[in-house]
Design an enzyme around this catalytic site. Structure first.
Site, mmCIF file in Angstrom:
data_model
loop_
_atom_site.group_PDB
_atom_site.id
_atom_site.type_symbol
_atom_site.label_atom_id
_atom_site.label_comp_id
_atom_site.label_asym_id
_atom_site.label_seq_id
_atom_site.Cartn_x
_atom_site.Cartn_y
_atom_site.Cartn_z
ATOM 1 C CG ASP A 1 -12.448 -40.933 21.946
ATOM 2 O OD1 ASP A 1 -13.695 -40.504 22.062
ATOM 3 O OD2 ASP A 1 -11.425 -40.242 22.025
ATOM 4 C CE LYS B 1 -19.023 -37.226 21.665
ATOM 5 N NZ LYS B 1 -17.843 -37.449 22.043
ATOM 6 C CD GLU C 1 -16.396 -38.709 25.682
ATOM 7 O OE1 GLU C 1 -15.863 -37.387 25.868
ATOM 8 O OE2 GLU C 1 -16.758 -38.851 24.451
ATOM 9 C CG ASP D 1 -12.620 -35.005 27.695
ATOM 10 O OD1 ASP D 1 -12.357 -34.147 26.591
ATOM 11 O OD2 ASP D 1 -13.369 -36.204 27.604
#
Ligand code: AMP
Length: 604
Positions: free
Chosen positions: A6, A68, A167, A189
């Site tokens: 992850d 990211k 994800e 999320d």
């Protein structure tokens, strides 16, 4: 061994399945959570993870975090965030953001690769095995450029990325929801930098992502910045000194805000003490309550609502049809966020697994499936925006529609517009609107070497293939000659989330006017090609018809030409029909003549 990773905005994790049980590898500090932070010390050392985070306060200019957010993006995509970050950006960042550290610059992929290398070595030292393959998760909303950038970061770290998984899909696997006979699952999320909402259907052990939505620029980092602004206001109120005038001090206050936010997820209030030599008394002490920070962050939390409602709509479900709501990401520990989830989906969300670990565990499960240790489980993901190509008149011909499950391939056949055309431009577009100008241009390429045939005769098949990682390959083939050209859509700079959101929103808002515009363009294109064809036929037909008939045809052509300059679609259609009627007789005569010519000299 294939590891599951992850790669988070704030923290990253790596795991595997050990005799069927999830196992997350730990770093030197005993934690499985590796801060996605890289520090380049003055002495030339590169530190990754907890060590880099520890010294972040003292080395703000040389410590890169939140990389990211910049994956697959250009400077213009991210100009609003970079003002808030303490490190520098290289000027040559238009196509691809570059972080500037001293004399050197680094791409987000290189920073990602440094974090991935760290995770790889953690897995290797704890397992005693060499690791060269990985499954890496990305937010469901990541576009092609962002997925490719992530894959490339993996390769830079010496890992073959065997699968990129969304994800939320991984989260469902972690909860073992494949064992449910039937369910509609909402995966909420909210991490450090991105928000994803996905609705998945599980039936007889098979998952299908029904719809995804989200916001790639929404997360806990935004809470921290909002809280930091309010803390600064409180400092001004109490001491008269404004920390906002110093970006380095403000970056320190953002870190304070993050720590306060975490504490206030568990307790109702905190006595906050902050020291700085610029303060008249050298320090301030302020009582901060949960209710207070909830008012500060509420507008940000509320931003998650609209994507959830849209996602439900896209999935064709009402809130009461959701059977499970799962929480993923560190920011779902914020009580206000949990309240929002409960309010939207009308059920208490599940959070039995640690929300920070859920995705990594799911990645490990997926890695295990790919290494052949678990069988019989099928995972389907969807693409977030439709894909198509430009057709005549600036209209989009959609080839794959949004929310289609991947991997997928689809093709459409097109033809040429001009006589003798030997090449065609294939312009690949992404978005929901009807017209090219309102969609995002992904790439262009040319199919050359076509046989010079009359317009409308060549058959050009355009095939879109999206692999399981969501990466697009486009192939164009002229069927008669088998001439082909293809392209893998290259990582250009990416699409900001607000652009994705805007594109979706605009497509709903403008649906009616878009269709009207599309029909108008199509009518004009049809009129144009009919005018050309008629003019061509007149060269032969002029001798066959009477002068009166010839003038009538010319008049009908002129009348159609005039109608095309206007915007009255019905009128254009009428004139097209009228011209068709007027030329019918001439067409018959031309055809008769052609048949006679063909038969001349031929004996039965
Ligand atoms: P992730 O991207 O999933 O690693 O999530 C990281 C985000 O979760 C960061 O913004 C953290 O500040 C936030 N976070 C972690 N723990 C907590 C907590 N106890 N309360 C509130 N936010 C938290």
């Amino acid at each position: 061994m294939i590891i599951g990773i992850d790669l988070g905005t704030t923290n990253s994790l790596v795991g595997t399945l050990d005799k069927g049980r999830p196992k997350l590898f730990k770093g030197e500090d005993g934690s499985s959570l590796v801060p996605s932070v890289v520090e380049f010390t003055e002495s030339g050392e590169t530190r990754v993870g907890a060590l880099a985070k520890q010294s972040q306060k003292d080395n703000l200019k040389r410590t890169i975090y939140s990389a990211k957010r910049f994956m697959g993006r250009g400077l213009s995509d991210v100009k609003d965030w970079i003002k808030l970050l303490p490190f520098d950006f290289s000027e040559s960042s238009e196509q691809m953001v570059r972080f500037k550290v001293g004399q050197r610059s680094y791409t987000p992929m290189e920073i990602g690769a440094m974090v991935l290398r760290k995770l790889k070595s953690m897995a290797e030292s704890e397992s005693g095995q060499t690791v060269d393959k990985a499954v890496i998760t990305v937010p469901a909303y990541f576009n092609d450029a962002q997925r490719q950038a992530t894959k490339f970061a993996g390769e830079l770290a010496g890992l073959e990325v065997v699968r990129i998984v969304n994800e939320p899909t991984a989260a469902c696997l972690a909860y073992g929801l494949d064992k449910k006979a039937f369910g509609n699952i909402a995966v909420f999320d909210l991490g450090g930098g991105t928000f994803d909402i996905s609705i998945l259907r599980v039936a007889d052990g098979v998952f299908e992502v029904l719809a995804t939505n989200g916001n790639t620029a929404l997360g806990g980092d935004d809470f921290d910045h909002a809280i930091a602004q309010e803390l600064a206001n409180k400092i001004v109120e109490q001491s008269g000194w404004d920390p906002k005038t110093d970006t380095q001090v403000m970056a320190g206050i953002v870190l304070e805000a993050e720590s306060l936010k975490r504490k206030l997820s568990d307790i109702e209030s905190v006595q906050w003490r902050w020291m700085n030599p610029s303060l008249p008394k050298g320090q301030v002490e302020i009582l901060i309550t949960r209710t207070e920070i909830e008012t500060w962050i509420r507008p940000i939390v509320e931003k998650a609502k609209e994507p959830c409602l849209q996602c439900l709509k896209d999935a064709g479900l009402k809130p009461h049809q959701i059977t499970d709501a799962i929480l993923v990401g560190g920011s779902t520990r914020v009580p206000l966020v949990r309240k929002l989830v409960q309010e939207i989906f009308r059920r208490e969300p599940i959070c039995t697994l640690n929300p920070d670990e859920v995705v990594a565990i799911g990645a490990a499960v997926q890695a295990n499936i790919l290494s052949g240790q678990i069988s019989g489980m099928l995972l389907l993901d969807v693409i977030p925006l439709s894909l198509g190509i430009e057709t005549m008149g600036g209209v989009v011909g959609k080839i794959i529609h949004r929310n289609s499950t991947i991997p997928i391939s689809a093709s459409e056949t097109f033809t040429t517009y001009v006589d003798g055309q030997t090449s065609v431009d294939i312009h690949i577009l992404q978005g929901e609107r009807e017209l090219v100008k309102d969609n995002r241009s992904l790439s262009r390429f040319q199919l050359r070497g076509l046989p010079p045939l009359p317009a409308g005769i060549p058959k050009i098949e355009v095939e879109f293939i999206i692999d399981a990682n969501g990466i697009l390959n486009v192939k164009a083939t002229e069927i008669r000659t088998s001439t082909t050209a293809s392209i893998c859509v290259n990582p250009s700079y990416g699409l900001t989330d607000s652009e994705v959101e805007k594109m979706l929103f605009d497509s709903f808002e403008n649906a009616e006017s878009d269709f009207e515009e599309r029909f108008l363009i199509e009518a004009r294109v049809e009129a144009d090609s009919l005018i050309r064809a008629t003019q061509k036929s007149l060269l032969k037909g002029k001798e066959l018809v009477s002068q009166e008939e010839f003038l009538q045809i010319e008049k009908a052509v002129e009348s159609l030409q005039t109608s095309v300059t206007g915007r009255d679609r019905k009128l254009i259609k009428e004139k097209i029909e009228a011209l068709g009627e007027t030329t019918k007789h001439m067409a018959e005569l031309i055809l008769n003549q052609a048949v006679q010519e063909a038969l001349q000299g031929k004996k039965i």
